[in-house]
Motif scaffolding. Structure first.
Motif, PDB file in Angstrom:
ATOM      1  N   CYS A  29       0.814  -1.256   0.097  1.00 26.10           N
ATOM      2  CA  CYS A  29      -0.149  -0.141  -0.075  1.00 26.10           C
ATOM      3  C   CYS A  29       0.792   1.245  -0.098  1.00 26.10           C
ATOM      4  O   CYS A  29       0.524   2.295  -0.768  1.00 26.10           O
ATOM      5  CB  CYS A  29      -0.959  -0.125   1.207  1.00 26.10           C
ATOM      6  SG  CYS A  29      -2.318  -1.131   1.160  1.00 26.10           S
ATOM      7  N   ARG A  32       2.490   1.947  -3.462  1.00 22.29           N
ATOM      8  CA  ARG A  32       1.626   2.340  -4.322  1.00 22.29           C
ATOM      9  C   ARG A  32       1.344   3.921  -4.165  1.00 22.29           C
ATOM     10  O   ARG A  32       1.190   4.731  -5.216  1.00 22.29           O
ATOM     11  CB  ARG A  32       0.168   1.675  -4.185  1.00 22.29           C
ATOM     12  CG  ARG A  32       0.185   0.330  -4.847  1.00 22.29           C
ATOM     13  CD  ARG A  32       0.420   0.038  -6.105  1.00 22.29           C
ATOM     14  NE  ARG A  32       0.126  -1.334  -6.552  1.00 22.29           N
ATOM     15  CZ  ARG A  32       0.509  -1.950  -7.597  1.00 22.29           C
ATOM     16  NH1 ARG A  32       1.386  -1.233  -8.249  1.00 22.29           N
ATOM     17  NH2 ARG A  32       0.378  -2.905  -7.755  1.00 22.29           N
ATOM     18  N   VAL A  33       1.212   4.457  -2.771  1.00 26.40           N
ATOM     19  CA  VAL A  33       1.264   5.700  -2.315  1.00 26.40           C
ATOM     20  C   VAL A  33       2.149   6.721  -3.243  1.00 26.40           C
ATOM     21  O   VAL A  33       2.087   7.652  -3.726  1.00 26.40           O
ATOM     22  CB  VAL A  33       0.734   5.937  -1.028  1.00 26.40           C
ATOM     23  CG1 VAL A  33       0.884   7.325  -0.461  1.00 26.40           C
ATOM     24  CG2 VAL A  33      -0.410   5.317  -0.597  1.00 26.40           C
ATOM     25  N   LYS A  51      -2.144   5.050 -11.625  1.00 24.84           N
ATOM     26  CA  LYS A  51      -1.652   4.538 -10.179  1.00 24.84           C
ATOM     27  C   LYS A  51      -2.606   4.849  -9.456  1.00 24.84           C
ATOM     28  O   LYS A  51      -2.791   3.975  -8.274  1.00 24.84           O
ATOM     29  CB  LYS A  51      -0.388   5.466 -10.006  1.00 24.84           C
ATOM     30  CG  LYS A  51       0.803   5.816 -10.784  1.00 24.84           C
ATOM     31  CD  LYS A  51       1.703   4.210 -10.650  1.00 24.84           C
ATOM     32  CE  LYS A  51       2.842   4.235 -11.858  1.00 24.84           C
ATOM     33  NZ  LYS A  51       3.555   3.117 -11.965  1.00 24.84           N
ATOM     34  N   LEU A  55      -3.978   1.812  -6.664  1.00 24.85           N
ATOM     35  CA  LEU A  55      -3.664   2.275  -5.125  1.00 24.85           C
ATOM     36  C   LEU A  55      -5.217   2.030  -4.515  1.00 24.85           C
ATOM     37  O   LEU A  55      -5.108   1.388  -3.292  1.00 24.85           O
ATOM     38  CB  LEU A  55      -3.546   3.873  -4.994  1.00 24.85           C
ATOM     39  CG  LEU A  55      -3.587   4.290  -3.600  1.00 24.85           C
ATOM     40  CD1 LEU A  55      -2.112   4.530  -3.034  1.00 24.85           C
ATOM     41  CD2 LEU A  55      -4.341   5.815  -3.850  1.00 24.85           C
ATOM     42  N   LYS A  77      -8.140   6.571   0.473  1.00 20.53           N
ATOM     43  CA  LYS A  77      -8.522   6.761  -0.726  1.00 20.53           C
ATOM     44  C   LYS A  77      -9.099   8.226  -1.024  1.00 20.53           C
ATOM     45  O   LYS A  77      -8.934   8.630  -1.950  1.00 20.53           O
ATOM     46  CB  LYS A  77      -9.436   5.595  -1.197  1.00 20.53           C
ATOM     47  CG  LYS A  77      -8.944   4.464  -1.277  1.00 20.53           C
ATOM     48  CD  LYS A  77      -9.819   3.161  -1.807  1.00 20.53           C
ATOM     49  CE  LYS A  77     -11.112   3.353  -1.268  1.00 20.53           C
ATOM     50  NZ  LYS A  77     -12.072   2.214  -1.601  1.00 20.53           N
TER      51      LYS A  77
END
Length: 94
Positions: A29, A32-33, A51, A55, A77
């Motif tokens: 996670c 991805r951030v 992306k 995410l 999110k």
């Protein structure tokens, strides 16, 4: 006769396996951030959109596995979505 395993030892082994699995999911996670933030900083709208999709998928997966709580996933999110919208001036009507 072999010594029987205590329940405490078994719980320790189970918790260690879960800890390692949860750590891997949280790390994915975070990665991805970082990728999303880099795309936003580079003003790469297409890349940031891709992306952001990945995410969201990663956070949903972590939420469904119980690694992070439902509201935490939604909050993270939402913050990324507002950053994307603010950076690329996307209106809510689209």
């Amino acid at each position: 006769m072999a010594k029987k395993q205590t329940s405490a030892e078994k719980r320790f082994k189970q918790s260690e396996v879960r800890r390692i699995r949860n750590k891997a999911i949280k790390t994915r996670c975070k990665t991805r951030v970082k990728q999303f933030m880099k795309a936003v900083q580079d003003k790469d709208q297409k890349g940031a959109e891709e992306k952001f999709t990945l995410l969201q998928k990663e956070y949903d997966s972590a939420r469904s596995k119980g690694v992070i709580k439902r509201n935490a996933a939604a909050r993270k999110k939402s913050r990324m979505a507002s950053l994307y919208n603010k950076t690329f001036k996307v209106s809510a009507a689209e």
